[in-house]
Design a protein around this motif. Sequence first.
Motif, PDB file in Angstrom:
ATOM      1  N   THR A 102      -6.474  -7.505  -2.843  1.00 15.43           N
ATOM      2  CA  THR A 102      -7.132  -6.299  -2.359  1.00 15.43           C
ATOM      3  C   THR A 102      -7.978  -5.669  -3.456  1.00 15.43           C
ATOM      4  N   LEU A 103      -8.762  -4.676  -3.092  1.00 14.69           N
ATOM      5  CA  LEU A 103      -9.602  -3.957  -4.046  1.00 14.69           C
ATOM      6  C   LEU A 103      -8.717  -3.195  -5.019  1.00 14.69           C
ATOM      7  N   SER A 104      -8.946  -3.410  -6.316  1.00 16.74           N
ATOM      8  CA  SER A 104      -8.131  -2.788  -7.348  1.00 16.74           C
ATOM      9  C   SER A 104      -8.907  -1.702  -8.073  1.00 16.74           C
ATOM     10  N   GLY A 105      -8.231  -1.047  -9.012  1.00 16.14           N
ATOM     11  CA  GLY A 105      -8.826   0.079  -9.705  1.00 16.14           C
ATOM     12  C   GLY A 105     -10.035  -0.270 -10.546  1.00 16.14           C
ATOM     13  N   ASP A 106     -10.173  -1.545 -10.915  1.00 11.27           N
ATOM     14  CA  ASP A 106     -11.340  -1.968 -11.688  1.00 11.27           C
ATOM     15  C   ASP A 106     -12.536  -2.289 -10.811  1.00 11.27           C
ATOM     16  N   GLY A 107     -12.402  -2.053  -9.497  1.00 13.23           N
ATOM     17  CA  GLY A 107     -13.505  -2.294  -8.578  1.00 13.23           C
ATOM     18  C   GLY A 107     -13.609  -3.731  -8.100  1.00 13.23           C
ATOM     19  N   LYS A 108     -12.653  -4.563  -8.471  1.00 14.81           N
ATOM     20  CA  LYS A 108     -12.685  -5.971  -8.086  1.00 14.81           C
ATOM     21  C   LYS A 108     -11.572  -6.284  -7.094  1.00 14.81           C
ATOM     22  N   VAL A 109     -11.868  -7.194  -6.179  1.00 16.76           N
ATOM     23  CA  VAL A 109     -10.844  -7.693  -5.264  1.00 16.76           C
ATOM     24  C   VAL A 109     -10.106  -8.814  -5.983  1.00 16.76           C
ATOM     25  N   ARG A 110      -8.812  -8.642  -6.177  1.00 12.96           N
ATOM     26  CA  ARG A 110      -8.047  -9.658  -6.902  1.00 12.96           C
ATOM     27  C   ARG A 110      -6.596  -9.658  -6.436  1.00 12.96           C
ATOM     28  N   PRO A 111      -5.890 -10.773  -6.661  1.00 14.87           N
ATOM     29  CA  PRO A 111      -4.491 -10.851  -6.222  1.00 14.87           C
ATOM     30  C   PRO A 111      -3.581 -10.024  -7.121  1.00 14.87           C
ATOM     31  N   ARG A 112      -2.622  -9.334  -6.509  1.00 13.59           N
ATOM     32  CA  ARG A 112      -1.617  -8.560  -7.243  1.00 13.59           C
ATOM     33  C   ARG A 112      -0.243  -8.999  -6.745  1.00 13.59           C
ATOM     34  N   ASP A 113       0.626  -9.353  -7.663  1.00 13.97           N
ATOM     35  CA  ASP A 113       1.963  -9.819  -7.302  1.00 13.97           C
ATOM     36  C   ASP A 113       2.829  -8.650  -6.848  1.00 13.97           C
ATOM     37  N   ALA A 114       3.427  -8.770  -5.669  1.00 11.01           N
ATOM     38  CA  ALA A 114       4.338  -7.743  -5.159  1.00 11.01           C
ATOM     39  C   ALA A 114       5.718  -7.962  -5.768  1.00 11.01           C
ATOM     40  N   VAL A 115       6.224  -6.953  -6.476  1.00 13.50           N
ATOM     41  CA  VAL A 115       7.492  -7.126  -7.185  1.00 13.50           C
ATOM     42  C   VAL A 115       8.643  -6.348  -6.543  1.00 13.50           C
ATOM     43  N   ARG A 116       8.341  -5.246  -5.887  1.00 15.15           N
ATOM     44  CA  ARG A 116       9.401  -4.473  -5.237  1.00 15.15           C
ATOM     45  C   ARG A 116       8.898  -3.896  -3.929  1.00 15.15           C
ATOM     46  N   ALA A 117       9.851  -3.558  -3.073  1.00 15.51           N
ATOM     47  CA  ALA A 117       9.553  -2.884  -1.807  1.00 15.51           C
ATOM     48  C   ALA A 117      10.200  -1.509  -1.836  1.00 15.51           C
ATOM     49  N   ILE A 118       9.473  -0.483  -1.384  1.00 18.45           N
ATOM     50  CA  ILE A 118      10.053   0.849  -1.262  1.00 18.45           C
ATOM     51  C   ILE A 118       9.967   1.268   0.206  1.00 18.45           C
ATOM     52  N   GLY A 119      11.060   1.861   0.678  1.00 23.29           N
ATOM     53  CA  GLY A 119      11.115   2.292   2.067  1.00 23.29           C
ATOM     54  C   GLY A 119      11.646   1.214   2.988  1.00 23.29           C
ATOM     55  N   VAL A 120      12.169   1.675   4.106  1.00 20.12           N
ATOM     56  CA  VAL A 120      12.724   0.771   5.119  1.00 20.12           C
ATOM     57  C   VAL A 120      12.082   1.054   6.468  1.00 20.12           C
ATOM     58  N   GLU A 121      12.295   2.256   6.955  1.00 20.77           N
ATOM     59  CA  GLU A 121      11.764   2.686   8.244  1.00 20.77           C
ATOM     60  C   GLU A 121      10.835   3.879   8.037  1.00 20.77           C
ATOM     61  N   PRO A 122       9.747   3.941   8.739  1.00 21.66           N
ATOM     62  CA  PRO A 122       9.267   2.996   9.750  1.00 21.66           C
ATOM     63  C   PRO A 122       8.385   1.886   9.181  1.00 21.66           C
ATOM     64  N   PHE A 123       8.195   1.867   7.853  1.00 20.14           N
ATOM     65  CA  PHE A 123       7.379   0.814   7.262  1.00 20.14           C
ATOM     66  C   PHE A 123       7.792   0.625   5.806  1.00 20.14           C
ATOM     67  N   ARG A 124       7.237  -0.397   5.190  1.00 19.09           N
ATOM     68  CA  ARG A 124       7.521  -0.692   3.785  1.00 19.09           C
ATOM     69  C   ARG A 124       6.226  -0.665   2.988  1.00 19.09           C
ATOM     70  N   GLN A 125       6.309  -0.082   1.804  1.00 22.12           N
ATOM     71  CA  GLN A 125       5.225  -0.205   0.837  1.00 22.12           C
ATOM     72  C   GLN A 125       5.684  -1.125  -0.282  1.00 22.12           C
ATOM     73  N   TYR A 126       4.730  -1.766  -0.922  1.00 22.34           N
ATOM     74  CA  TYR A 126       5.070  -2.707  -1.982  1.00 22.34           C
ATOM     75  C   TYR A 126       4.491  -2.249  -3.309  1.00 22.34           C
ATOM     76  N   LEU A 127       5.220  -2.544  -4.363  1.00 23.70           N
ATOM     77  CA  LEU A 127       4.826  -2.176  -5.714  1.00 23.70           C
ATOM     78  C   LEU A 127       4.280  -3.388  -6.450  1.00 23.70           C
ATOM     79  N   VAL A 128       3.215  -3.158  -7.205  1.00 27.30           N
ATOM     80  CA  VAL A 128       2.645  -4.215  -8.048  1.00 27.30           C
ATOM     81  C   VAL A 128       2.584  -3.692  -9.479  1.00 27.30           C
TER      82      VAL A 128
END
Length: 738
Positions: A102-128
């Motif tokens: 996705t688009l990152s803070g440097d203005g480039k679209v690049r892969p970011r490894d998801a290392v953790r998940a926060i939240g359960v319901e009603p959705f999950r966000q992921y940390l990189v």
Amino acid sequence: MTRLLCLFLLLGLVCCQPEPAEVENDVASASRTTPADFVGSDTCRPCHERAWNAWITSQHAQAERPVDLELDAAAFRDRVIEHGDAQESRVRVEGGTPQIVTLSGDGKVRPRDAVRAIGVEPFRQYLVEAEGGRLQAVALAYDPHRDDWFDVFGDENRRPKEWGFWDNRALTWNSMCAECHNTNLEKGYLPYEDRYETTFEELGVGCEACHGPGQAHVDWQRRYADSEEPDPTRADLLLMGRPDRWLDACGRCHSRRGELGTRFTPGELLFESYWPELPGHEGLYYADGQVLGENYEYTSFRLSKMHERGLQCVTCHEPHSGALREEGDQLCLSCHGKGPDADSPFIDAAHSHHVPDTPGSRCVDCHMPETVYMERDPRRDHSFSIPDPWLTKESGVPNACGRCHEAEGVDWAIERVSEWYGDVRERETQKRARRVTRARRGADDSPGELLSWSQSEPSAAWRGVSLKLMAPWAAALPPIQARLVQALQDPDPWVRIEAARALDGIPQESTRPLPRLLDDPVRGVRVAAAWVLRDSVDPSHRAAKELIESLRFGSDQPAGLHRLAGWQFARGDDEAALKSLRRAVRWDPYSPPLHQTLAEMLSVLGRAEQARDALEQACEQNPRAADLRFSLALSRVELGDSKGAEADLERATTIDPSHARAFYNLGLLRAQLGKTDAAIDALSEATRIEPRSSDFWLGLVTVCRDAGRLDQARWSVDEGLRYLPGDPTLRSLKASLK
């Protein structure tokens, strides 16, 4: 200094954050526990298995966890996500690692490894992972019920240079998420290096997050398991005998609050570690206490009748699972259906006027309406409000009837409520809301009304609201100052905090009791007093050290750097203050208050050209910010650039046609330039927008008089006196026109 002070008050208390290099380091650690005091939730299981079993599947237990290829397989099935302004992102598993491209803070679209998940319901966000020990919460979230991804900011389309973009500081896990998703978190921000060494004892909200560290309890149990003596560690650990502190334990995370930089220990007052936010002029809450912004539950509940009647979070929620103790209306009927002495003995179709089991028939439909945050997270309002279409018509406060019956309109709702319940416009909840609304509008009778209300209000939270709303009048009205000084002795710490904050900027000779609060038993009160006394407090005093610690703790966010600059400027360290503000502007280039404060500070220091340059840059970055354009015009006036100032004032009024002060200044400037007709037009518009401003009428009448238009001047002064019948300046001016 007055304008500068107002700007410092504007960002006030949202976060407490400073400029790293200039924060004193001689403050002892605020931590009162060590890692050795914690044992982990699994240690609790053998003796407390029923509670542990309820907790282990709860949202608290799963508040944060490592990404698991089995649990998260559906989320990271290879797919393209369309979102925002024609953006495309992708999720996938690459080499055994879940990735978000996705688009990152440097203005480039690049892969970011998801290392953790926060939240359960009603959705999950992921940390990189990011630089400097940071984790970032990606704005794209996964909804397991719909099996799709969405942007939690909807169509806002935040861009990489913005503070609020997901890869920037607004979504830095270490500062914004970690404390409430983990147990015994130490943020570990290193301000000199602008990086984190964040630590925690347990992922998720474990037993000790709510009960406190358990090592002493475990040691006693192991040593004296067969003793008949009571466990001396148990009362503190389980908050037994302290139901008044249960709400504080929940409120530390379920509130909108500023952090004071000290680690919270369950069993303490919330105000030892936090400053929870109350409704005021800034519009975070509706006038009746309903949530407007993402405020969570604590404050609305504190403002409710439920809290005043002694209810706690655990009255309705099982504390370990978080689930409701009973389903549906049965939970409400356990208190509200017990016979003729109950508040509402007829909770049925005759009360709701809705067919059972249809929308609008349940208690929560009317008294706990839902607001959706982050696009898909519906949360119920804990102010327990009564649907009030009269308040909707008067001041825009939403009511549950209108939320469902939007097409029918507010008059239809008023007719239905009147038909069903009679004329119910004199409840205390309505009176409070009307007082708040009038204060926010600057009504002439508000100061006296607030004064009376603050003295008679039994609810500490609402009493704090009344004091907070007094702040705009405190400098001009001695009775308001006297009431605020009196409130410094209120038994409730929240009230003392708000009284101190409302006195910010008042000459100290009028607030002589304020220094006593530097020795208040509650840390939050001491820090509030130290901030108000920032230009005179002894930096070696405990309260000053605690304030400095809070500034140091918050130095990873631009709002805190703004606050630190206020401390540094008050202490005479001008260059450090400028450095803090410039850093804050770099971190959040689209924040008008930061730019304005920087320019005001430069102006106060006699650097008018630098102030103008800073505002020009700010206007380039914020072309739709009328206040910035207005400030730039004032800066040009200071430098003698009347033509440029006129253009900027015209631009400000175009951007914001309700900017009365810009019209007023534009009128005065045009009068100086000899543009009489245009000047009168601008001043007339200012009086139309704010007819209760004496300054605006005075300017209009004076320009008309000086131009020889006496009939217009007489008409204008009469019109001004219609709105301000007792104004001595206008009366004197009228006498001079005869």
